[in-house]
Design a protein around this motif. Structure first.
Motif, short mmCIF file in Angstrom:
data_model
loop_
_atom_site.label_atom_id
_atom_site.label_comp_id
_atom_site.label_asym_id
_atom_site.label_seq_id
_atom_site.Cartn_x
_atom_site.Cartn_y
_atom_site.Cartn_z
N TRP B 171 44.91 36.19 45.00
CA TRP B 171 43.50 35.70 44.72
C TRP B 171 43.76 34.65 45.20
N GLU B 172 42.72 34.95 45.72
CA GLU B 172 42.30 33.39 46.52
C GLU B 172 41.62 32.51 46.03
N ALA B 173 40.45 32.57 44.53
CA ALA B 173 39.68 31.64 43.86
C ALA B 173 40.25 31.62 42.96
N GLY B 174 41.07 30.43 42.48
CA GLY B 174 41.74 30.09 41.23
C GLY B 174 42.99 30.63 40.80
N SER B 175 42.71 31.16 39.07
CA SER B 175 43.46 32.05 38.85
C SER B 175 42.57 33.31 38.61
N PRO B 176 43.20 34.45 38.92
CA PRO B 176 42.15 35.82 38.40
C PRO B 176 42.20 35.98 37.01
N PRO B 177 41.34 36.94 36.98
CA PRO B 177 41.08 37.57 35.42
C PRO B 177 42.06 37.34 34.88
N LYS B 178 41.60 37.24 33.61
CA LYS B 178 43.03 38.37 33.07
C LYS B 178 43.19 39.32 32.39
N LYS B 179 41.45 39.95 32.39
CA LYS B 179 41.33 41.45 32.34
C LYS B 179 40.75 42.36 32.78
N LEU B 180 40.93 43.46 33.55
CA LEU B 180 40.57 43.57 34.89
C LEU B 180 40.55 45.06 34.80
N ASP B 181 39.37 46.12 34.75
CA ASP B 181 39.66 47.36 35.39
C ASP B 181 39.27 47.99 36.08
N TRP B 182 40.24 49.08 36.45
CA TRP B 182 39.92 50.20 37.77
C TRP B 182 38.93 50.81 37.59
N ILE B 194 44.62 55.69 36.27
CA ILE B 194 45.90 54.26 36.91
C ILE B 194 46.98 54.51 36.16
N GLU B 195 47.88 53.42 36.99
CA GLU B 195 49.36 53.48 36.09
C GLU B 195 48.94 51.96 35.37
N GLU B 196 49.17 50.80 35.83
CA GLU B 196 48.65 49.52 35.41
C GLU B 196 48.28 48.61 36.49
N VAL B 197 47.17 47.20 36.16
CA VAL B 197 46.53 46.13 36.25
C VAL B 197 47.78 45.33 35.53
N GLU B 198 48.08 44.81 36.42
CA GLU B 198 49.20 43.70 36.02
C GLU B 198 48.98 42.21 36.70
N VAL B 199 48.30 40.69 36.16
CA VAL B 199 48.48 39.84 36.54
C VAL B 199 49.66 39.06 36.57
N SER B 200 49.91 38.67 37.83
CA SER B 200 51.39 37.78 37.84
C SER B 200 50.92 36.64 38.00
N PHE B 223 41.12 55.57 50.69
CA PHE B 223 41.25 55.80 49.25
C PHE B 223 40.27 54.31 48.72
N ARG B 224 38.93 54.53 47.80
CA ARG B 224 38.57 52.82 47.58
C ARG B 224 38.31 53.17 46.22
N TYR B 225 38.55 52.01 45.73
CA TYR B 225 38.50 51.49 43.85
C TYR B 225 38.31 50.01 43.63
N LEU B 226 37.74 49.98 43.12
CA LEU B 226 37.19 48.49 42.25
C LEU B 226 37.59 48.01 40.91
N LEU B 227 37.74 47.03 40.67
CA LEU B 227 38.87 46.42 39.71
C LEU B 227 37.77 44.98 39.55
N SER B 228 37.10 45.41 38.56
CA SER B 228 35.87 44.64 37.93
C SER B 228 36.23 44.13 36.46
N TYR B 229 35.17 43.27 36.33
CA TYR B 229 36.02 41.58 35.26
C TYR B 229 34.33 40.65 35.63
N ARG B 230 34.79 39.91 33.69
CA ARG B 230 33.86 39.39 33.22
C ARG B 230 34.27 37.99 34.01
N GLU B 231 32.88 37.48 34.98
CA GLU B 231 33.07 36.17 34.69
C GLU B 231 31.94 35.52 34.52
#
Lengths: 204, 245
Positions: B171-182, B194-200, B223-231
């Motif tokens: 993640w290039e712009a600051g801290s990644p979002p904490k809650k992400l949906d796949w 999905i198995e897991e989405v983990e922010v580290s 194969f394509r996917y989105l990771l969505s989040y609220r900002e």
């Protein structure tokens, strides 16, 4: 005498509890995958009869999830899709059970719907949704086939025509294909597809 | 139906938009509806020489319909946009008419209603064109996912194919979002879980499984996917592409 009566009541309540437990799949039991042995369940049909899956041991059983309000179910019943498949395999030891896990529907609703469509098979009341959740039924319709050995051998869509655009002879009916494989002692060539339709209306 | 151009110009591109206004408490579905529903689709009739490409959907919302039934779709309104390419030899005399046929499934908590509609737009043919509906197209572009690079390990095993994949997104712009949906795109012939989405730290790790559906033809090797989040209250998403072989 009083002791006998108490014991009888305890036995009766215990038996009813056990039947209630048996009647519905437990939430904590892991949900099914193709090729797994299917646990038995029993549900009440539109005539008030208790129908137990294990009564069909040795036969192939098609389980069809339904919701009479769903436009995709309505379209298939208008086109007699399910009836035609069922009739095609009626003499081949294939049984058909329709299951309604819609939380706001009852056996009475199922009875009326079965009568309206002149169905001569069981429509089972699963308004509590436990059997639906056990099978991971997600849509209406959502089709499952349990073979004579009690294994789940197909789950998914009724066919490849979600919008109903194709001529019926152009559609691939996955249930027909699977039953054709089963009744000819072949491995089911397409054991899993993505089902389509309305989401099953579970409670909560 | 909208266009971002006042005219069709041979050799140039323009955009079309199909605008859906959705009933209160209802939703229509994304290109991958998820566990239930049907994708919203638009098809076009256009003169030869105008090629209309696949829809760009706005970022979908994720709905939990109970009993682990997860669906993806849009509420209130949605603009599906389409790139239109005009051949340099396009010689149809204007105005040209482009017709759209839309199909959707609109659902609330208890009921689903299939829908269909038609719309059309007429555009003159010219040597140049002005921009049109810029504000609308820009607003909806900001509601679309952004492509994002990721390093992904994993391959679909051949002949029958299952595979576990792990993407690492820096993640290039600051801290990644904490809650992400796949949200996976649809991929005929493939089942995705999905198995897991983990922010580290600054990394987002996404572990997922792909399985080929036996007897169903798989389309494509990406194969394509989105990771969505609220900002700041707005729905955002990044889009990741994964080669699967």
């Amino acid at each position: 005498m009083r002791h006998v009566l108490v014991l009888f009541i305890v036995a009766l309540v215990g038996n009813l509890f056990f039947q209630e437990w048996e009647a519905y799949a437990r939430d904590e039991v892991s949900t099914l995958e193709v090729q797994q042995v299917v646990p038995s369940f029993s549900l009440i049909d539109q005539s008030g009869n208790k129908v137990n899956l294990k009564d069909y041991q040795g036969e192939n059983v098609v389980l069809e999830w339904t919701n009479p309000d769903c436009p995709y179910v309505k379209r298939h019943y208008k086109e007699n899709t399910m009836k035609n498949v069922r009739n095609q395999f009626k003499d081949a030891e294939v049984e058909w059970l329709t299951i309604n896990s819609t939380h706001f529907m009852s056996s009475e609703d199922n009875k009326k719907w079965a009568e309206d469509h002149k169905l001569d098979w069981s429509v089972l009341d699963d308004h509590k949704g436990l059997v639906g959740k056990q099978f991971k039924a997600k849509t209406t319709p959502h089709m499952f086939i349990v073979n004579a050995e009690g294994k789940l051998v197909y789950q998914g869509a009724i066919d490849d025509d979600a919008h109903g655009d194709k001529e019926s002879k152009e559609r691939v009916n996955y249930v027909v294909k699977a039953l054709d494989d089963i009744t000819n002692d072949r491995e089911v060539a397409i054991p899993s597809t993505k089902s389509y339709g309305c989401s099953v209306k579970y409670a909560g | 139906m909208l266009a971002d151009s006042t005219a069709v110009v041979p050799g140039q591109e323009f955009q079309l938009g199909a605008h859906f206004k959705i009933q209160d408490a209802h939703h229509i579905y994304w290109e991958n509806p998820g566990d239930a529903g049907l994708p919203t689709k638009v098809s076009f009739e256009a003169p030869e020489g105008i090629e209309i490409l696949e829809a760009q959907y706005p970022i979908p919302e994720r709905f939990e319909d109970g009993a682990d039934i997860i669906t993806f779709g849009h509420t209130k309104e949605a603009l599906l946009t389409f790139k239109a390419k005009v051949t340099s030899s396009f010689s149809v005399q204007g105005p040209v008419e482009i017709k759209a046929n839309a199909r959707w499934l609109s659902c609330n908590k208890t009921l689903c209603i299939p829908g269909a509609g038609k719309a059309s737009i007429q555009l003159p043919v010219g040597k140049s064109a002005e921009k049109e509906n810029q504000k609308t197209f820009l607003e909806w572009k900001q509601r679309s996912p952004l492509s994002y690079p990721a390093e992904t390990k994993g391959k679909l095993k051949s002949a029958g194919g299952t595979g576990t994949f792990e993407s690492v997104i820096d993640w290039e712009a600051g801290s990644p979002p904490k809650k992400l949906d796949w949200l996976p795109y649809s991929h005929p012939g493939l089942e995705a879980d999905i198995e897991e989405v983990e922010v580290s730290g600054n990394d987002i790790r996404v572990q997922f499984h792909l399985k080929e559906l036996k007897g169903i033809k798989r389309e494509g090797d990406i194969f394509r996917y989105l990771l969505s989040y609220r900002e700041k209250g707005k729905l955002r998403a990044i889009e990741v592409e994964v080669p699967i072989l």
